[in-house]
Write an enzyme that holds these catalytic residues in place. Structure first.
Site, short mmCIF file in Angstrom:
data_model
loop_
_atom_site.label_atom_id
_atom_site.label_comp_id
_atom_site.label_asym_id
_atom_site.label_seq_id
_atom_site.Cartn_x
_atom_site.Cartn_y
_atom_site.Cartn_z
N GLU A 41 -52.06 114.05 7.74
CA GLU A 41 -53.52 114.13 7.60
C GLU A 41 -54.10 112.83 7.04
O GLU A 41 -55.14 112.37 7.47
CB GLU A 41 -53.91 115.29 6.68
CG GLU A 41 -53.86 116.63 7.36
CD GLU A 41 -54.83 116.73 8.54
OE1 GLU A 41 -55.97 116.26 8.42
OE2 GLU A 41 -54.43 117.25 9.59
N CYS A 196 -63.30 118.21 24.40
CA CYS A 196 -64.64 117.86 23.93
C CYS A 196 -64.61 116.42 23.40
O CYS A 196 -64.89 116.14 22.24
CB CYS A 196 -65.08 118.84 22.85
SG CYS A 196 -66.86 118.80 22.56
N CYS A 203 -65.77 119.52 30.21
CA CYS A 203 -66.33 120.87 29.99
C CYS A 203 -65.77 121.88 31.00
O CYS A 203 -65.69 123.07 30.69
CB CYS A 203 -67.85 120.83 30.08
SG CYS A 203 -68.58 119.72 28.86
N CYS A 206 -63.01 123.69 29.41
CA CYS A 206 -63.24 124.11 28.03
C CYS A 206 -63.29 125.64 27.89
O CYS A 206 -64.02 126.30 28.64
CB CYS A 206 -64.56 123.50 27.52
SG CYS A 206 -64.95 124.02 25.85
#
Ligand code: SF4
Length: 359
Positions: A41, A196, A203, A206
């Site tokens: 992270e 995205c 899309c 998606c």
């Protein structure tokens, strides 16, 4: 929209999509320990997955757990971070590893408040550790999540503005399921990274297209709202590559905080300042005529630095250098140091040229 309906229209389709297309073989997912999730992270802040993977693997080879990291020297940690940038991240993970070893008996804390007390761990990183390593319902807020949520819910305004930020955190919490928390966190990051995308979102593939407000209006490109940019100032500096008759290179260690904190750098002087006067005045050194090595621009988030690098073969005027803030290194020793990126660029250019071979 109720939480139940939102989870039916956003969370559930996203999890089903993740089962089919999500990334499940990233190095920090196998095994998915708190330590590995934490390091990944921190490395992934401002940095792409493909860039991070080799750094992460090298880091894990050398520091497989929090104890090995805590016991390492800062120089060694910084040297494995060299090239990733944002070096305060590396110094913070080193400090955090020491604190976990000393205060938590080397066991990674599983509480939000305890995590937030550690250097370099903010709300989103804490949530990523809690959700991914402990499977707890803690929502993250990285660039991918901001993009997906602002488009799906049609949230106007720059995501770092206080009110917009608050709205996004509320929506993120609302979308977070109580089960499969680790999968959900990975799923929303994957959706942002693979579907995205910032430009030309895919899309058609998606899983949440049916209810996406930006898609309905065909305004995906307008979200998230961009910050109004101020012009970035440009500064200029000369870097001096001083080498002696033995071919040793002189480097100075930067103070622990600030620009390139804790890293080794070539001495820098003002653009236009005379290098020969500087080395005589500061180090009691004289030298041959400076030779140009390379000129380039190094970009920081808040300013750009135009760099001119020169090399000077130097001779001591006294028995010792006047100011010994730094040290002399062989070429072999340089590879084990944490070096600022421009220093690496200049030294590579120097060793690729014939300049250093004249001594
Ligand atoms: Fe993003 Fe398009 Fe999916 Fe909307 S439909 S969330 S804009 S990929």
């Amino acid at each position: 929209m109720t939480r139940k309906k939102l989870q039916q229209e956003f969370t559930q389709p996203l999890l089903s999509w993740f089962d089919l297309y999500g990334r499940k073989d990233l190095p920090w997912q196998i095994p998915r320990t708190p330590y590995r999730v934490w390091i990944s992270e921190i490395m992934l802040q401002q940095t792409q997955v493909q860039t991070v993977i080799p750094y992460f693997n090298r880091f894990m080879q050398r520091f497989p757990d929090v104890n090995s990291l805590a016991m390492a020297s800062e120089d060694e940690v910084l040297s494995l971070w060299s090239g990733l940038g944002y070096y305060s991240r590396a110094r913070n993970i080193h400090r955090t590893a020491k604190l976990i070893k000393e205060q938590q008996k080397s066991i990674f804390p599983a509480g939000k408040d305890l995590l937030l007390d550690l250097p370099g761990i903010g709300p989103s990183t804490a949530a990523a550790i809690l959700s991914q390593a402990f499977n707890l319902p803690a929502a993250i807020m990285d660039g991918n999540v901001k993009r997906v949520l602002t488009r799906f819910f049609l949230i106007k305004g720059w995501p770092e503005e206080a009110q917009v930020k608050k709205t996004l955190w509320e929506l993120a919490d609302f979308c977070m399921p109580q089960e499969r928390c680790a999968d959900y966190t990975q799923a929303i990051m994957d959706l942002g990274a693979t579907c995205c995308k910032p430009r030309n979102p895919n899309c058609g593939q998606c899983p949440v297209q049916d209810q996406c407000q930006a898609f309905k209006l065909q305004e995906q490109h307008l979200y998230p709202t961009k910050k109004i940019k101020k012009p970035v100032p440009i500064h200029a500096q000369q870097f001096l590559t001083l080498y002696n008759e033995q071919g040793l290179i002189y480097l100075e260690k930067r103070p622990p905080t600030g620009l390139w904190g804790g890293l080794w750098c070539l001495p820098g002087i003002k653009s236009g300042e005379c290098p020969m006067d500087f080395i005589e005045h500061h180090y009691a050194l004289k030298g041959d005529k400076p030779e140009s090595i390379i000129s380039f621009k190094h970009c920081f988030s808040h300013f750009h630095l135009e760099i001119d690098a020169v090399s000077i073969k130097v001779y001591s005027m006294a028995n010792e250098m006047k100011e010994s803030a730094g040290r002399w290194f062989t070429q072999e020793q340089l590879s084990s140091l944490g070096l600022a990126k421009p220093t690496t660029v200049i030294l590579n250019e120097l060793y690729n040229s014939v300049l250093i071979n004249k001594c």
